[in-house]
Design an enzyme around this catalytic site. Structure first.
Site, PDB file in Angstrom:
ATOM      1  CG  HIS A 156       0.760   8.655  -7.080  1.00 21.02           C
ATOM      2  ND1 HIS A 156      -0.506   8.789  -6.546  1.00 21.02           N
ATOM      3  CD2 HIS A 156       0.758   9.442  -8.187  1.00 21.02           C
ATOM      4  CE1 HIS A 156      -1.222   9.592  -7.294  1.00 21.02           C
ATOM      5  NE2 HIS A 156      -0.480  10.015  -8.297  1.00 21.02           N
ATOM      6  CG  HIS A 163      -1.822   1.128   1.373  1.00 19.30           C
ATOM      7  ND1 HIS A 163      -3.169   1.057   1.073  1.00 19.30           N
ATOM      8  CD2 HIS A 163      -1.619   2.405   1.795  1.00 19.30           C
ATOM      9  CE1 HIS A 163      -3.736   2.223   1.294  1.00 19.30           C
ATOM     10  NE2 HIS A 163      -2.812   3.070   1.726  1.00 19.30           N
ATOM     11  CD  GLU A 164       1.486   3.756   3.671  1.00 16.04           C
ATOM     12  OE1 GLU A 164       1.760   4.798   3.025  1.00 16.04           O
ATOM     13  OE2 GLU A 164       0.431   3.635   4.323  1.00 16.04           O
ATOM     14  CG  HIS A 182       0.322   6.207  -0.696  1.00 15.91           C
ATOM     15  ND1 HIS A 182      -0.761   6.659  -1.418  1.00 15.91           N
ATOM     16  CD2 HIS A 182      -0.190   5.639   0.441  1.00 15.91           C
ATOM     17  CE1 HIS A 182      -1.877   6.378  -0.753  1.00 15.91           C
ATOM     18  NE2 HIS A 182      -1.563   5.751   0.363  1.00 15.91           N
TER      19      HIS A 182
END
Length: 595
Positions: free
Chosen positions: A395, A388-389, A392
């Site tokens: 991105h 998940h992290e 980010h």
């Protein structure tokens, strides 16, 4: 699993390297004084912008200031999060916050000035100074705020109140990260020890119901004890939001929060209404959980224990990283190479240590690189958190590489898409590579629980925020009882009648840090719905979707969030993405039920 009693014990390669921002603290001090000087220089433009050239000079100097300020603030914040008990780090962060107020004060004149111009004058300045083209889109965007910007004097006053307005959030952060002491639990050796968040994450999934109950009671103990203090803090945060919305002439605090992303209120309300219309599969899942656990009654501390026993894996950090790189291979070689660099170059702070900030996050620092905080526990949850992290993080990295500073920082609205696409790709990879029926059931169970936490729980939180802000707008006093009644009512509605309530359930609101960032949590749910669509298409081999998605990751804030998503084929102004994701949840529950 290795546990650490201090940060010094953690291997260097599992700690981020803040020297990537500043080699020495003296470099931080240099930037601090530089920003102070730059803020003073910007003040001199007040009343002295009369041409395209002077407008460009102001904007260009402000961008330079922002670059240095963001670095020094990030360094201070990351230093505190390494160890919230470190008084030197706290002092740095406090100074950075005070500097933030000075910067806001020195630039508060600009928006009232800009909006006092007529469009013809601004167009003339843009024609006169060709370098202003870089800022043109931002300048025109500012005109959207025309009726919400106050006079120069009032804007300056508001900027000076910024520090005071952030007190509720800061106070809750100190309570939640530094001061909270959980109750005692019994460890495997029969000794009584103080519960930690990491221990709680493990114990609440323990197959022994007595251990789950003990951990649950110990975890909530300080929140119940501090209920009045936390209620006062949350009420103050909500009142601040409502007051600011009124001062700036927004119809409501919700609409103020949605305005920047240009998200219609309908999108927020449609999310809640569509979810509640399709809540039956969630209630069905609660029933399956009760039956599978063979319980006469199911309680909140039974809602996290895996329903498939004997297959719980220990997944080391090394193994988790390797699995992530394999699972995300459909996103292409460039994506995987970036992930490998994250690990090798120490962009990630891995282990839980006393005083370290709880949870996980990614912070992109423009001109440096992303910093990812974890509290890795060597389990499936931690694998999902890593994936998940890193979503980010990539991105942030791609947006910083492909966008100028002015549009590099992406909106929170689109942030959760990047992280959740990764999670969907991960569960798909794990299921495809698992032949053991029990292990497959375990993975399905885990993803259903992830879905519940990322989607349903966040929608419930979003409705809690909406209701409590509307109460404040009507002048209803906010206190422990009001928060308890609102939260309990929603919890029952979302989780169904099967759940038997312990006293602690209604205090769930008291432990949620996101409530101090108004109307943020709904973005997890919209992001999840968008990600379900995109990941499904990518896994089907749709190259157009893959390319549009990678372009989306490089886009930063170069367009409004809903428009960026539309370019990938996701339209959140229609109920379809929400309905589609809820249909997926129903299918998962049905498949799990059959297995």
């Amino acid at each position: 699993m290795q546990t650490y009693t201090s940060r010094k014990e953690v291997p260097v390669y599992e700690k981020w390297n803040l020297a990537d921002i500043y080699l020495e603290i003296s470099n931080w001090e240099e930037d601090y004084h530089l920003v102070e000087q730059q803020a003073e220089q910007l003040k001199r433009y007040d009343g002295n912008i009369h041409s395209g050239h002077s407008l460009y000079q102001y904007l260009q100097q402000k961008e330079v200031l922002s670059f240095h300020f963001n670095k020094l603030y990030a360094y201070a914040m990351l230093s505190v999060d390494e160890n919230t008990r470190d008084t030197n780090a706290q002092s740095l962060l406090e100074r950075a916050k005070q500097l933030s107020v000075k910067v806001s004060s020195s630039t508060s004149f600009f928006m009232p000035y800009l909006l006092s111009l007529d469009e013809i004058t601004l167009e003339g300045y843009l024609e006169e100074e060709e370098k202003l083209e870089y800022f043109a889109e931002d300048l025109w965007e500012s005109f959207r705020y025309k009726k919400h910007v106050l006079s120069k004097e009032k804007e300056e006053l508001l900027s000076q109140l910024g520090d005071a307005m952030s007190v509720p959030s800061h106070t809750f952060g100190m309570i939640n990260n530094a001061d909270i002491k959980f109750g005692d639990v019994t460890n495997d050796n029969g000794e009584r020890v103080e519960l930690t968040r990491g221990m709680y994450a493990k114990l609440i999934e323990n197959e022994n119901r007595d251990k789950r109950r003990e951990a649950y009671k110990a975890y909530y103990q300080p929140y119940v004890q501090l209920k009045n203090s936390i209620a006062s803090t949350l009420a103050a945060a909500i009142k601040n939001n409502v007051t600011l919305a009124k001062i700036r002439q927004y119809p409501s605090a919700l609409e103020k929060s949605l305005f920047g992303d240009k998200v219609p209120k309908d999108v927020y309300e449609n999310l809640i209404q569509t979810t509640k219309k399709n809540i039956a599969p969630l209630h069905r899942y609660t029933q399956i959980r009760k039956e599978k656990l063979q319980l006469d009654e199911i309680r909140q501390y039974d809602m996290s224990v895996p329903l498939v026993s004997g297959v719980k894996q220990v997944i080391s950090y090394e193994e988790a990283y390797e699995t992530m790189c394999k699972a995300l291979a459909p996103l292409g070689e460039e994506y995987i190479q970036i992930l490998k660099e994250f690990k090798d170059a120490r962009y990630i702070d891995v282990r839980e240590t006393p005083g370290k900030r709880s949870g996980a996050y990614n912070l992109g620092v423009y001109g440096v690189h992303p910093f990812i905080l974890l509290n890795h526990q060597d389990d499936l949850d931690s694998l999902f958190t890593l994936v998940h992290e890193c979503g980010h993080g990539v991105h942030s990295r791609l947006s910083s590489e492909h966008q100028p500073q002015i549009t590099a920082r992406y909106s929170i609205f689109v942030a959760e898409v990047a992280s959740t696409v990764n999670e969907v790709l991960l569960i798909n990879y794990l299921l495809n590579n698992e032949q053991n029926v029990e292990a497959r059931k375990h993975l399905l169970n885990h993803f259903i629980d992830q879905f519940k936490g990322t989607f349903f729980t966040q929608v419930m939180f979003a409705e809690f925020e909406k209701i409590t802000h509307e109460m404040a707008e009507k002048g209803t006093p906010l206190n422990v009882e009001v928060f308890n009644q609102t939260y309990e009512s929603l919890f029952r509605e979302y989780n169904g009648n099967e759940l038997v309530f312990d006293e602690e359930v209604k205090y769930g609101w008291s432990r949620i840090p996101h409530f101090y960032r108004p109307f943020y949590v709904y973005k997890y749910a919209t992001g999840f719905a968008s990600a379900i669509h995109l990941a499904t298409r990518i896994l089907e081999g749709d190259q157009d979707t893959l390319q549009s998605y990678l372009e989306f990751l490089k886009s930063g804030s170069s367009d409004y969030p809903l428009d960026l998503l539309k370019k990938t084929g996701v339209d959140l102004t229609s109920p379809y993405p929400i309905e589609n994701s809820l249909k997926k949840f129903e299918e998962l529950v049905e498949e799990f039920s059959k297995l």
